[in-house]
Design an enzyme around this catalytic site. Structure first.
Site, PDB file in Angstrom:
ATOM      1  N   LYS A  53      -1.971  14.470   3.398  1.00  0.00           N
ATOM      2  CA  LYS A  53      -2.779  15.427   2.625  1.00  0.00           C
ATOM      3  C   LYS A  53      -1.870  16.548   2.104  1.00  0.00           C
ATOM      4  CE  LYS A  53      -4.181  17.669   6.921  1.00  0.00           C
ATOM      5  NZ  LYS A  53      -4.949  18.796   7.354  1.00  0.00           N
ATOM      6  N   ARG A 151     -14.672  23.575  13.978  1.00  0.00           N
ATOM      7  CA  ARG A 151     -14.439  23.554  12.532  1.00  0.00           C
ATOM      8  C   ARG A 151     -15.475  22.639  11.891  1.00  0.00           C
ATOM      9  NH1 ARG A 151      -8.366  22.158  10.414  1.00  0.00           N
ATOM     10  NH2 ARG A 151      -8.968  20.056  11.016  1.00  0.00           N
ATOM     11  N   HIS A 180     -10.422  16.295  16.656  1.00  0.00           N
ATOM     12  CA  HIS A 180      -9.147  16.974  16.356  1.00  0.00           C
ATOM     13  C   HIS A 180      -8.891  18.041  17.406  1.00  0.00           C
ATOM     14  CE1 HIS A 180      -5.830  17.973  13.798  1.00  0.00           C
ATOM     15  NE2 HIS A 180      -6.259  19.185  13.521  1.00  0.00           N
ATOM     16  N   TYR A 280      11.277  44.849  -8.606  1.00  0.00           N
ATOM     17  CA  TYR A 280      10.070  45.685  -8.652  1.00  0.00           C
ATOM     18  C   TYR A 280      10.008  46.639  -7.460  1.00  0.00           C
ATOM     19  CZ  TYR A 280       8.129  42.325 -12.031  1.00  0.00           C
ATOM     20  OH  TYR A 280       7.897  41.545 -13.123  1.00  0.00           O
ATOM     21  N   CYS A 327      10.323  37.863  -7.102  1.00  0.00           N
ATOM     22  CA  CYS A 327       9.411  37.934  -8.262  1.00  0.00           C
ATOM     23  C   CYS A 327       8.694  36.593  -8.479  1.00  0.00           C
ATOM     24  CB  CYS A 327      10.190  38.294  -9.523  1.00  0.00           C
ATOM     25  SG  CYS A 327      11.238  39.735  -9.344  1.00  0.00           S
ATOM     26  N   ASP A 329       9.161  34.351 -10.761  1.00  0.00           N
ATOM     27  CA  ASP A 329      10.017  33.225 -11.169  1.00  0.00           C
ATOM     28  C   ASP A 329      11.478  33.393 -10.757  1.00  0.00           C
ATOM     29  OD1 ASP A 329       7.732  32.439 -12.874  1.00  0.00           O
ATOM     30  OD2 ASP A 329       8.342  34.221 -13.974  1.00  0.00           O
TER      31      ASP A 329
HETATM   32  C1  LIG Z   1      -7.825  16.121  10.868  1.00  0.00           C
HETATM   33  C2  LIG Z   1      -6.344  16.169  10.997  1.00  0.00           C
HETATM   34  N1  LIG Z   1      -5.699  15.150  11.585  1.00  0.00           N
HETATM   35  C3  LIG Z   1      -4.358  15.135  11.725  1.00  0.00           C
HETATM   36  C4  LIG Z   1      -3.585  16.168  11.264  1.00  0.00           C
HETATM   37  C5  LIG Z   1      -2.103  16.107  11.461  1.00  0.00           C
HETATM   38  O1  LIG Z   1      -1.657  17.142  12.302  1.00  0.00           O
HETATM   39  P1  LIG Z   1      -0.104  17.356  12.543  1.00  0.00           P
HETATM   40  O2  LIG Z   1       0.479  17.660  11.196  1.00  0.00           O
HETATM   41  O3  LIG Z   1      -0.042  18.523  13.479  1.00  0.00           O
HETATM   42  O4  LIG Z   1       0.424  16.100  13.102  1.00  0.00           O
HETATM   43  C6  LIG Z   1      -4.203  17.262  10.654  1.00  0.00           C
HETATM   44  C7  LIG Z   1      -3.397  18.388  10.172  1.00  0.00           C
HETATM   45  O5  LIG Z   1      -3.777  19.450   9.878  1.00  0.00           O
HETATM   46  C8  LIG Z   1      -5.625  17.260  10.509  1.00  0.00           C
HETATM   47  O6  LIG Z   1      -6.268  18.275   9.937  1.00  0.00           O
END
Ligand SMILES: Cc1ncc(COP(=O)(O)O)c(C=O)c1O
Length: 392
Positions: A53, A151, A180, A280, A327, A329
């Site tokens: 992801k 969560r 999780h 800046y 900054c 860029d």
């Molecule tokens: C639902 C879920 N599974 C697995 C993972 C993988 O975790 P890690 O990167 O600590 O191995 C994540 C990471 O955020 C997650 O949200």
């Protein structure tokens, strides 16, 4: 392909993009190595869901997924529908689980792209069932249980109500049950054991009622490395695949190789007198005559503004401090202590140069965050270039 010999490694690299030299280099051999460490740690009988992801933790989702699919991953995990579609369009054929929620209006794309949603509450379970049934389709799903992360997920004490709902499903097929851990870095505490126990009770209850989902999973990277009881029949590593340890405690158990380095080249160099102000807000005033280099990278590339006056980069194998505010860029670094530093010299933001290394963990420390955020923040305008390092 360009071949660059460096110490005991040979790098086979796709040509670098022309123009702006700010790039991330991704070592596919390191990804394969890290994947093998997962496989060797868990043994041959447990399956692997590789978490890609957030653009493959910043490494480029489709590039990483291609490497890991070839390496033998069994499934992939992404957060969103769009991330799943991107993988399918890149030709990824393995099952893809959408870990972070789906929406009823996405049902057609779920079916079209053969994506497997995680379902974490009753209303969504009912909607997806109704919509899939209405289309005469069947849809695999993984059911998420909240064993203590607080969560998303079905609450274990309400199991009787959701078991009733499972009994009514026709179009939706229960393909997996998962949870999780709330400690991503260290899973050795009592709370983690408690989460696993709760998950075990939920699994038993499902089995008693005749449900036998093919995949049961809870183990993130930290659990893969230190908590074999949590493997069940599928593990779900993310961070370790990219060569980063979830915590210093895990470094003794397994050897990982960071797959990403982030580099640029010096765009301009100036010699300034003492008392000159940089960037800046005038937060840095040269305390002596100084050589200041400007790098073509900034917070719009995901290089955190919190690194202003805190971070360093590597130039000619030495550490050059970031001076003044970083900054959008451009970023300025003090090259006064690096004799000979010149226009066009490579500056390493993350990774190794000579005998020096900047790790994602070190950068995270400067920015008061975690390696996960450093990697996933690297912006879309930084090209990802893949190469393969092989030991001689
Ligand atoms: C639902 C879920 N599974 C697995 C993972 C993988 O975790 P890690 O990167 O600590 O191995 C994540 C990471 O955020 C997650 O949200």
């Amino acid at each position: 392909m360009v071949e660059i010999a460096l110490s005991s490694f040979v790098f086979l690299m796709a040509p670098l993009p022309k123009g702006r030299p700010t790039v991330c280099l991704i070592d596919s051999e390191a990804l394969r190595w890290n994947f093998r460490q997962v496989r060797e740690t868990i043994g041959p009988d447990v399956k692997i869901l590789s978490v890609v992801k957030a653009n493959g933790y910043g490494h480029g989702a489709s590039g990483v997924a291609r490497v890991l699919e070839q390496a033998g991953t069994d499934l992939f995990g992404v957060a969103t529908l769009e991330e799943g579609v991107e993988l399918r369009q890149a030709g990824i054929r393995s099952p893809i689980i959408l870990l972070a929620g789906v929406y009823p209006e996405q049902v057609d794309e779920l079916i079209r792209y053969d994506l497997t949603p995680a379902v974490s509450e009753l209303a969504m379970l009912r909607s997806l069932e109704m919509l899939a049934r209405g289309r005469g389709a069947s849809l695999n799903f993984h059911l998420k249980v909240d064993t203590g992360m607080g969560r998303i997920g079905f609450i274990p004490v309400e199991i009787d109500s959701w078991l009733q709902e499972l009994a009514k499903l026709e179009a939706l097929k229960l393909q997996g049950l998962f949870s999780h851990f709330s400690h991503a870095d260290s899973v050795t505490g009592d709370y983690t054991r408690c989460q696993l126990e709760v998950f075990g009770l939920v699994i038993n209850k499902l089995h008693e009622r005749g449900y036998d989902p093919p995949f049961l999973h809870i183990a993130n990277s930290a659990a893969v490395i230190t908590f074999p009881e949590a493997y069940l029949n599928l593990v779900r590593p993310g961070l370790m695949l990219y060569g980063i340890h979830p915590s210093p405690e895990t470094t003794h158990h397994v050897s990982l190789r960071p797959a990403l380095s982030w580099k640029t080249r010096i765009l301009q160099i100036k010699r300034l007198p003492a008392g000159a102000s940089i960037s800046y807000g005038r937060t840095f005033i040269t305390p002596r005559e100084s050589v200041i280099g400007t790098l073509p990278v900034g917070y719009a590339d995901g290089y955190s503004r919190l690194l202003s006056n805190r971070g360093v980069v590597l130039v000619r194998g030495k550490r050059a401090p970031i001076v003044g505010r970083l900054c959008m860029d451009l970023t300025m670094v003090d090259l006064t202590e690096i004799p000979g530093a010149g226009l066009g010299d490579e500056a390493v933001l993350l990774g190794r140069q000579g005998g020096e290394t900047i790790s994602a963990d070190e950068m995270a420390g400067w920015a008061d965050t975690i390696s996960y955020e450093i990697l996933t923040s690297i912006g879309a305008r930084v090209p990802r270039v893949y190469y393969s390092s092989k030991e001689d």
